[in-house]
Design an enzyme around this catalytic site. Sequence first.
Site: not given
Length: 224
Positions: A93-95
């Site tokens: 999952l991206d930041a």
Amino acid sequence: MKPDRQLAKYLANLGYGSRKEMEAAIRAGRITGTGDDLRFDGDPLDPAPGMVLMLNKPAGFTCSRADQGRLVYELLPPRFLQRSPPLSTVGRLDADTTGLLLFTDDGKLLHRLISPKSSTEKTYEATLARPLEGHETELFASGDLMLRGEEKPLLPARLEVTGERSARLTITEGRYHQVRRMFAATGNHVEALHRARFGALELGGLPEGEWRVLAEDDLARLGA
């Protein structure tokens, strides 16, 4: 109880320390119990290799050391990073994306869950910058949507409109920033993104930033 050397190796593989440190811990009487009820300093041992855990990921944490920001591993006990086999995230999952993130030290399960052939459903809740226009559901379900810079169209995805600027999107792929890019292809922008479901698993009441080891019934729903 297992012979000291075998037990020390087992504890070291769980990340509690080096073999020498674990041999010293055994001699000091810090390991108690027998069989499946072994304890370290009075606490139950971490699960054996094959562990799967779920984290409710907050914003601001990354899944890869190649990205800037704090790592999701900082939200777990430090000893988990010392396990052998190593613990890895199941996909990323991206930041800025929050929600359900899985970890495992089971390499076969990891590759099966992230394989393009797995067709594991992932459901995301998106908050958008502008109102939906009404054509997005049909477009995402068509199997014809091409993302910029790619040569293969996306597989059909399900969109459930939940508000003027919000929707739940279920996909079976895991392309780079896929959900954000899908809405960008319609001229919209994702302001907030939350993964609510992975396969048949949901976060339930797991608080943000907290984690739990999956029980046998969870693993059965995951197909593990």
